[in-house]
Design an enzyme around this catalytic site. Structure first.
Site, PDB file in Angstrom:
ATOM      1  N   VAL A 115     -28.395  -0.790   4.455  1.00  0.00           N
ATOM      2  CA  VAL A 115     -28.065  -2.207   4.230  1.00  0.00           C
ATOM      3  C   VAL A 115     -27.082  -2.779   5.244  1.00  0.00           C
ATOM      4  O   VAL A 115     -26.924  -3.994   5.306  1.00  0.00           O
ATOM      5  CB  VAL A 115     -27.480  -2.512   2.821  1.00  0.00           C
ATOM      6  CG1 VAL A 115     -28.535  -2.537   1.760  1.00  0.00           C
ATOM      7  CG2 VAL A 115     -26.320  -1.606   2.484  1.00  0.00           C
ATOM      8  N   TYR A 144     -13.765   1.571  -1.879  1.00  0.00           N
ATOM      9  CA  TYR A 144     -14.742   1.125  -2.878  1.00  0.00           C
ATOM     10  C   TYR A 144     -14.257  -0.153  -3.563  1.00  0.00           C
ATOM     11  O   TYR A 144     -14.967  -1.164  -3.595  1.00  0.00           O
ATOM     12  CB  TYR A 144     -14.930   2.245  -3.902  1.00  0.00           C
ATOM     13  CG  TYR A 144     -15.978   1.972  -4.959  1.00  0.00           C
ATOM     14  CD1 TYR A 144     -17.343   2.063  -4.660  1.00  0.00           C
ATOM     15  CD2 TYR A 144     -15.612   1.655  -6.274  1.00  0.00           C
ATOM     16  CE1 TYR A 144     -18.312   1.833  -5.635  1.00  0.00           C
ATOM     17  CE2 TYR A 144     -16.572   1.429  -7.250  1.00  0.00           C
ATOM     18  CZ  TYR A 144     -17.913   1.523  -6.933  1.00  0.00           C
ATOM     19  OH  TYR A 144     -18.858   1.298  -7.904  1.00  0.00           O
TER      20      TYR A 144
HETATM   21  P1  NAD Z   1     -26.079   5.858  -6.980  1.00  0.00           P
HETATM   22  O1  NAD Z   1     -25.177   6.534  -6.005  1.00  0.00           O
HETATM   23  O2  NAD Z   1     -26.995   6.701  -7.791  1.00  0.00           O
HETATM   24  O3  NAD Z   1     -26.964   4.741  -6.262  1.00  0.00           O
HETATM   25  C1  NAD Z   1     -26.573   4.066  -5.112  1.00  0.00           C
HETATM   26  C2  NAD Z   1     -27.798   3.955  -4.217  1.00  0.00           C
HETATM   27  O4  NAD Z   1     -27.455   3.225  -3.035  1.00  0.00           O
HETATM   28  C3  NAD Z   1     -28.320   5.308  -3.751  1.00  0.00           C
HETATM   29  O5  NAD Z   1     -29.715   5.365  -3.894  1.00  0.00           O
HETATM   30  C4  NAD Z   1     -27.884   5.376  -2.288  1.00  0.00           C
HETATM   31  O6  NAD Z   1     -28.714   6.206  -1.507  1.00  0.00           O
HETATM   32  C5  NAD Z   1     -27.966   3.915  -1.907  1.00  0.00           C
HETATM   33  N1  NAD Z   1     -27.135   3.581  -0.746  1.00  0.00           N
HETATM   34  C6  NAD Z   1     -25.825   3.896  -0.546  1.00  0.00           C
HETATM   35  N2  NAD Z   1     -25.402   3.413   0.635  1.00  0.00           N
HETATM   36  C7  NAD Z   1     -26.457   2.751   1.178  1.00  0.00           C
HETATM   37  C8  NAD Z   1     -26.656   2.043   2.386  1.00  0.00           C
HETATM   38  N3  NAD Z   1     -25.666   1.899   3.284  1.00  0.00           N
HETATM   39  N4  NAD Z   1     -27.884   1.499   2.642  1.00  0.00           N
HETATM   40  C9  NAD Z   1     -28.888   1.637   1.745  1.00  0.00           C
HETATM   41  N5  NAD Z   1     -28.768   2.309   0.587  1.00  0.00           N
HETATM   42  C10 NAD Z   1     -27.558   2.860   0.307  1.00  0.00           C
HETATM   43  O7  NAD Z   1     -25.127   4.997  -7.930  1.00  0.00           O
HETATM   44  P2  NAD Z   1     -25.469   4.080  -9.191  1.00  0.00           P
HETATM   45  O8  NAD Z   1     -24.681   4.578 -10.334  1.00  0.00           O
HETATM   46  O9  NAD Z   1     -26.936   3.916  -9.344  1.00  0.00           O
HETATM   47  O10 NAD Z   1     -24.810   2.692  -8.726  1.00  0.00           O
HETATM   48  C11 NAD Z   1     -25.586   1.600  -8.281  1.00  0.00           C
HETATM   49  C12 NAD Z   1     -24.666   0.412  -8.028  1.00  0.00           C
HETATM   50  O11 NAD Z   1     -23.974   0.059  -9.226  1.00  0.00           O
HETATM   51  C13 NAD Z   1     -23.608   0.683  -6.960  1.00  0.00           C
HETATM   52  O12 NAD Z   1     -23.443  -0.479  -6.180  1.00  0.00           O
HETATM   53  C14 NAD Z   1     -22.359   0.943  -7.773  1.00  0.00           C
HETATM   54  O13 NAD Z   1     -21.189   0.579  -7.074  1.00  0.00           O
HETATM   55  C15 NAD Z   1     -22.584   0.033  -8.985  1.00  0.00           C
HETATM   56  N6  NAD Z   1     -21.827   0.528 -10.160  1.00  0.00           N
HETATM   57  C16 NAD Z   1     -22.269   1.616 -10.861  1.00  0.00           C
HETATM   58  C17 NAD Z   1     -21.519   2.062 -11.940  1.00  0.00           C
HETATM   59  C18 NAD Z   1     -21.968   3.226 -12.784  1.00  0.00           C
HETATM   60  O14 NAD Z   1     -21.230   3.619 -13.693  1.00  0.00           O
HETATM   61  N7  NAD Z   1     -23.127   3.810 -12.598  1.00  0.00           N
HETATM   62  C19 NAD Z   1     -20.325   1.422 -12.293  1.00  0.00           C
HETATM   63  C20 NAD Z   1     -19.908   0.338 -11.530  1.00  0.00           C
HETATM   64  C21 NAD Z   1     -20.668  -0.120 -10.468  1.00  0.00           C
END
Ligand code: NAD
Ligand code: UDP
Length: 310
Positions: free
Chosen positions: A57, A143
């Site tokens: 991204v 983050y």
């Molecule tokens: P995750 O790590 O499983 O998913 C993140 C995804 O983003 C992965 O598939 C990763 O490969 C992809 N990614 C990372 N950097 C990238 C880049 N530079 N270009 C393209 N793809 C990239 O985590 P998740 O739990 O599924 O979280 C998804 C989103 O939700 C994130 O933005 C995270 O900050 C947010 N979030 C999640 C939680 C939670 O508890 N799960 C809480 C708060 C926020």
């Protein structure tokens, strides 16, 4: 609609893909597989409405889409701290690239923000009006500040360029398809208990978190994205609040066996407490969580049992 999900091969992105495809939409999943896994979306690869694009991204991209969900960003502290500069770039440049695309093709853009924007909160539970208590130079800052800057960009593109946005603040979410090596607390405790290993509680375990089951969270995403009353930010999370010691004890009770609890050093800037005020989600989205922690843990334990062959 044709819908782009950045980070679509991750834990949350893969569940969101499932829901959108089931509703009859086309999904483009963009992911660089930093923390995402092909197996999360393997069952979708033969679906003609699903497209997978390996892309980062931080580099610009162009797609003719109606909606964009920006989820790309490592979410677990050990993973987002591996390359902190890249984490900030992912949040900030990823937001700019999504918003630039949304502006050009007139798509609605959704930002996966986080309860981390509240930092180590001095107000409890946390309403969206709370500005937070964040260390700008610590280990978690890449983050927290990256996500805060992404929110700023979403609201400036909205005010200056009339981009149609929605911003959700996600509180700790768990469920099937979490990576066993993810390093977050629910996956760590369950995998440790299933392997008969000691459960690693950081610090004295009195810090609290509020855990939302993934299906509840995705329902909140869809309601926020497809209503016209508010652009957010909106907290989505389960207000049930537990200490990490209570969580460890629940996992041990549900998995069985006799694993012990061991204490490890508390990571720096680890928030003491966290609990969402979901008044706005109730008001605007008629949303509240439906899956209690024990029920969600049981489903997640069943997934990890298969996943690690325990
Ligand atoms: P995750 O790590 O499983 O998913 C993140 C995804 O983003 C992965 O598939 C990763 O490969 C992809 N990614 C990372 N950097 C990238 C880049 N530079 N270009 C393209 N793809 C990239 O985590 P998740 O739990 O599924 O979280 C998804 C989103 O939700 C994130 O933005 C995270 O900050 C947010 N979030 C999640 C939680 C939670 O508890 N799960 C809480 C708060 C926020
Ligand atoms: N934690 C823990 N043991 C672990 C992993 C995490 O006690 O094996 C604690 C961590 O210190 C924090 C809480 O659990 O207080 C939630 O951690 P997680 O990494 O899941 O999410 P976040 O800190 O981002 O809310």
């Amino acid at each position: 609609m044709r819908i782009l999900i950045t980070g679509g091969a991750g834990f949350l992105g893969s569940h969101l893909s499932d829901r959108l495809l089931a509703q009859g939409h086309e999904v483009i999943c963009l992911d660089n597989f930093f923390t995402g896994r092909k197996q999360n979306i393997a069952h979708l690869l033969d679906n003609p409405s699903f497209e997978l694009v390996r892309h980062d991204v931080i580099d610009p991209f162009k797609f003719e889409v109606d909606q964009i969900y920006n989820l790309a960003c490592p979410a677990s502290p050990p993973h987002y701290q591996i390359n902190p500069i890249k984490t900030t770039k992912t949040s900030v440049m990823g937001a700019i690239n999504c918003l630039g695309l949304a502006k050009r093709v007139k798509a609605r853009a959704f930002q996966a923000s986080t309860s981390e924007v509240y930092g180590d909160p001095a107000v409890h539970p946390q309403p969206e009006s709370y500005w937070g208590h964040v260390n700008p130079i610590g280990r978690r800052s890449c983050y927290d500040e990256g996500k805060r800057c992404a929110e700023t960009l979403f609201f400036d593109y909205h005010r200056e360029n009339k981009v149609d946005v929605r911003v959700v603040r996600i509180f700790n979410t768990y469920g099937p398809r979490m990576n066993p090596d993810d390093g977050r607390v629910v996956s760590n405790f369950i995998v440790q208990a299933l392997r008969g290993q000691d459960l690693t509680v950081y610090g004295d375990g009195s810090q609290t978190r509020s855990f939302c089951y993934v299906d509840d969270l995705i329902e909140g995403f869809l309601r926020l994205m497809n209503q016209e009353e508010t652009v957010g930010p909106i907290n989505i999370g389960n207000p049930g609040e537990f200490t990490m010691l209570e969580l460890a004890q629940k996992v041990i009770k549900l998995v069985g066996g006799k694993p012990k609890i061991v204490h490890k050093e508390l990571p720096s800037d680890d928030p003491r407490q966290r609990c969402p005020d979901i008044t706005l989600a109730k008001k605007y989205l008629d949303w509240e969580p439906t899956v209690a922690l024990e029920e969600g843990l049981e489903r997640t334990i069943a997934y990890f049992r298969k996943e690690i062959g325990a």
